[in-house]
Write a protein that holds these residues in place. Structure first.
Motif, mmCIF file in Angstrom:
data_model
loop_
_atom_site.group_PDB
_atom_site.id
_atom_site.type_symbol
_atom_site.label_atom_id
_atom_site.label_comp_id
_atom_site.label_asym_id
_atom_site.label_seq_id
_atom_site.Cartn_x
_atom_site.Cartn_y
_atom_site.Cartn_z
ATOM 1 N N MET A 1 0.847 -1.192 0.000
ATOM 2 C CA MET A 1 0.000 0.000 0.000
ATOM 3 C C MET A 1 0.884 1.245 0.000
ATOM 4 O O MET A 1 1.987 1.235 0.558
ATOM 5 N N ARG A 2 0.422 2.310 -0.622
ATOM 6 C CA ARG A 2 1.239 3.506 -0.812
ATOM 7 C C ARG A 2 0.479 4.771 -0.422
ATOM 8 O O ARG A 2 -0.705 4.914 -0.718
ATOM 9 N N PRO A 3 1.157 5.721 0.224
ATOM 10 C CA PRO A 3 0.523 7.009 0.521
ATOM 11 C C PRO A 3 0.522 7.904 -0.713
ATOM 12 O O PRO A 3 1.284 7.698 -1.659
ATOM 13 N N ASP A 4 -0.341 8.920 -0.681
ATOM 14 C CA ASP A 4 -0.341 9.955 -1.713
ATOM 15 C C ASP A 4 -0.654 11.281 -1.031
ATOM 16 O O ASP A 4 -0.753 11.361 0.192
ATOM 17 N N TRP A 5 -0.810 12.332 -1.811
ATOM 18 C CA TRP A 5 -1.013 13.642 -1.197
ATOM 19 C C TRP A 5 -2.379 13.754 -0.541
ATOM 20 O O TRP A 5 -2.549 14.533 0.409
ATOM 21 N N ARG A 6 -3.356 12.999 -1.004
ATOM 22 C CA ARG A 6 -4.635 12.949 -0.298
ATOM 23 C C ARG A 6 -4.437 12.340 1.087
ATOM 24 O O ARG A 6 -4.983 12.842 2.078
ATOM 25 N N SER A 7 -3.641 11.287 1.193
ATOM 26 C CA SER A 7 -3.327 10.668 2.476
ATOM 27 C C SER A 7 -2.609 11.664 3.386
ATOM 28 O O SER A 7 -2.892 11.743 4.592
ATOM 29 N N TYR A 8 -1.691 12.412 2.801
ATOM 30 C CA TYR A 8 -0.927 13.405 3.567
ATOM 31 C C TYR A 8 -1.855 14.454 4.170
ATOM 32 O O TYR A 8 -1.779 14.760 5.366
ATOM 33 N N ARG A 9 -2.737 15.004 3.357
ATOM 34 C CA ARG A 9 -3.653 16.039 3.850
ATOM 35 C C ARG A 9 -4.570 15.487 4.941
ATOM 36 O O ARG A 9 -4.843 16.156 5.945
ATOM 37 N N PHE A 10 -5.047 14.276 4.764
ATOM 38 C CA PHE A 10 -5.921 13.660 5.746
ATOM 39 C C PHE A 10 -5.194 13.463 7.078
ATOM 40 O O PHE A 10 -5.714 13.800 8.141
ATOM 41 N N ALA A 11 -3.975 12.942 7.026
ATOM 42 C CA ALA A 11 -3.211 12.700 8.252
ATOM 43 C C ALA A 11 -2.877 14.003 8.968
ATOM 44 O O ALA A 11 -2.953 14.084 10.205
ATOM 45 N N VAL A 12 -2.506 15.029 8.217
ATOM 46 C CA VAL A 12 -2.188 16.326 8.827
ATOM 47 C C VAL A 12 -3.433 16.902 9.514
ATOM 48 O O VAL A 12 -3.362 17.402 10.649
ATOM 49 N N ALA A 13 -4.588 16.825 8.856
ATOM 50 C CA ALA A 13 -5.819 17.376 9.424
ATOM 51 C C ALA A 13 -6.225 16.636 10.697
ATOM 52 O O ALA A 13 -6.579 17.260 11.706
ATOM 53 N N VAL A 14 -6.162 15.309 10.676
ATOM 54 C CA VAL A 14 -6.541 14.530 11.859
ATOM 55 C C VAL A 14 -5.569 14.795 13.004
ATOM 56 O O VAL A 14 -5.977 14.949 14.165
ATOM 57 N N THR A 15 -4.290 14.880 12.700
ATOM 58 C CA THR A 15 -3.283 15.123 13.737
ATOM 59 C C THR A 15 -3.443 16.511 14.336
ATOM 60 O O THR A 15 -3.305 16.691 15.554
ATOM 61 N N ALA A 16 -3.744 17.488 13.506
ATOM 62 C CA ALA A 16 -3.967 18.846 14.013
ATOM 63 C C ALA A 16 -5.177 18.876 14.937
ATOM 64 O O ALA A 16 -5.154 19.534 15.990
ATOM 65 N N GLY A 17 -6.237 18.167 14.568
ATOM 66 C CA GLY A 17 -7.415 18.096 15.428
ATOM 67 C C GLY A 17 -7.107 17.456 16.768
ATOM 68 O O GLY A 17 -7.564 17.931 17.825
ATOM 69 N N TRP A 18 -6.329 16.375 16.741
ATOM 70 C CA TRP A 18 -5.923 15.721 17.995
ATOM 71 C C TRP A 18 -5.089 16.671 18.851
ATOM 72 O O TRP A 18 -5.296 16.757 20.068
ATOM 73 N N ALA A 19 -4.151 17.396 18.250
ATOM 74 C CA ALA A 19 -3.268 18.292 19.001
ATOM 75 C C ALA A 19 -4.059 19.403 19.682
ATOM 76 O O ALA A 19 -3.817 19.723 20.853
ATOM 77 N N VAL A 20 -5.012 19.996 18.978
ATOM 78 C CA VAL A 20 -5.830 21.054 19.576
ATOM 79 C C VAL A 20 -6.640 20.496 20.746
ATOM 80 O O VAL A 20 -6.722 21.109 21.820
ATOM 81 N N ALA A 21 -7.231 19.314 20.547
ATOM 82 C CA ALA A 21 -8.019 18.695 21.614
ATOM 83 C C ALA A 21 -7.158 18.397 22.837
ATOM 84 O O ALA A 21 -7.586 18.611 23.981
ATOM 85 N N MET A 22 -5.934 17.928 22.626
ATOM 86 C CA MET A 22 -5.056 17.596 23.748
ATOM 87 C C MET A 22 -4.559 18.844 24.467
ATOM 88 O O MET A 22 -4.412 18.846 25.692
ATOM 89 N N LEU A 23 -4.277 19.905 23.742
ATOM 90 C CA LEU A 23 -3.878 21.151 24.397
ATOM 91 C C LEU A 23 -4.969 21.638 25.337
ATOM 92 O O LEU A 23 -4.698 22.044 26.469
ATOM 93 N N LEU A 24 -6.207 21.580 24.886
ATOM 94 C CA LEU A 24 -7.331 22.017 25.711
ATOM 95 C C LEU A 24 -7.537 21.084 26.900
ATOM 96 O O LEU A 24 -7.741 21.531 28.030
ATOM 97 N N PHE A 25 -7.471 19.775 26.650
ATOM 98 C CA PHE A 25 -7.670 18.811 27.730
ATOM 99 C C PHE A 25 -6.555 18.919 28.768
ATOM 100 O O PHE A 25 -6.815 18.913 29.974
ATOM 101 N N ASN A 26 -5.308 19.005 28.300
ATOM 102 C CA ASN A 26 -4.183 19.126 29.230
ATOM 103 C C ASN A 26 -4.305 20.372 30.101
ATOM 104 O O ASN A 26 -4.008 20.350 31.303
ATOM 105 N N SER A 27 -4.730 21.465 29.496
ATOM 106 C CA SER A 27 -4.874 22.706 30.253
ATOM 107 C C SER A 27 -5.933 22.578 31.338
ATOM 108 O O SER A 27 -5.783 23.101 32.447
ATOM 109 N N ALA A 28 -7.009 21.842 31.025
ATOM 110 C CA ALA A 28 -8.094 21.685 31.989
ATOM 111 C C ALA A 28 -7.768 20.656 33.062
ATOM 112 O O ALA A 28 -8.112 20.831 34.235
ATOM 113 N N ALA A 29 -7.080 19.567 32.674
ATOM 114 C CA ALA A 29 -6.855 18.447 33.595
ATOM 115 C C ALA A 29 -5.496 18.484 34.272
ATOM 116 O O ALA A 29 -5.242 17.691 35.186
#
Length: 242
Positions: A162-190
């Motif tokens: 199986m091989r990645p492409d630029w669609r895979s890249y954009r998807f992974a970056v978007a999901v990772t950015a969403g996780w990072a924002v969620a963790m920054l908020l959670f860490n600050s609260a907890a």
């Protein structure tokens, strides 16, 4: 080498080298197994029953490991809001690789590829593990978790092809950015530090080269985005040619 008391894990001590040896041997075996199952045309519909059966068996093995580990860390004597919740990126990678193996689809593979072959490998090579050495549950959980994620990515990429492409890249970056924002908020609260997004680990890591908080987070984002682009381009450059 990390200085620590006797009986505790030491980076690049015997138990760390043993884990790295198991990692390398597992990669070789899974590449050979995957290549034997690889179809002529690599699409989710093109994989044969042997590949689908093995991949789903692999996914179920990870599910069983996840369930056992999470039950243990949720027990009253082990529970801690700062470490027991499955919120680290390597924890989030488990469901991603399970989906990737079960479906052999591009979205699950994208996360397995980028998370498994960069961030998880970095954690394996520079483990932030301030815990008792092998055979403690902390040691087995840490290395078992990371090895299974990386092995899944290796099997899918260099085994099944199986091989990645630029669609895979954009998807992974978007999901990772969403996780990072969620963790920054959670860490600050907890008051936690999942992903080391709110402060650096107590043990040495590559983050020490990136400056103080919050600058190291920004540098890390740039390095990850560039690094993921670099590991996408070799797979796509032939497809991009007219």
């Amino acid at each position: 080498m990390t200085s620590t008391v006797a009986g505790r894990f030491v980076a690049y001590g015997p138990s760390h080298w043993a884990a790295l040896g198991v990692f390398a041997a597992g990669c070789v075996v899974l590449v050979l197994v995957g290549r034997a199952q690889r179809p002529t045309s690599v699409t989710s519909a093109g994989f044969g029953g042997e590949a689908k059966g093995f991949a789903r068996g692999f996914a179920l093995a990870i599910v069983y490991a996840v369930i056992g580990i999470q039950i243990y860390w949720m027990l009253p004597g082990q529970w801690s809001i700062g470490s027991s919740l499955p919120l680290e990126l390597c924890d989030v990678a488990w469901p991603a690789v399970i989906v990737a193996l079960w479906t052999l689809g591009w979205r699950g593979f994208a996360l397995a590829y980028y998370w498994g072959l960069t961030l998880t490998v970095q954690a394996l090579l520079t483990p932030a593990l301030n815990a008792p050495d092998y055979p403690s549950i902390n040691y087995l959980k840490f290395f078992g978790m990371h090895l299974l994620v990386i092995w899944a990515a290796v099997y899918l990429t260099w085994g099944l092809g199986m091989r990645p492409d630029w669609r895979s890249y954009r998807f992974a970056v978007a999901v990772t950015a969403g996780w990072a924002v969620a963790m920054l908020l959670f860490n600050s609260a907890a008051g936690s530090n999942y992903g080391f997004l709110n402060r650096k680990p107590d043990s040495g890591s590559v983050l020490d080269l990136m400056g103080p908080w919050p600058w190291y987070v920004l540098v890390e984002i740039a390095v990850i985005a560039l690094g993921w682009a670099l590991i996408t381009w070799p797979w796509t450059r032939h497809r991009d040619r007219p």
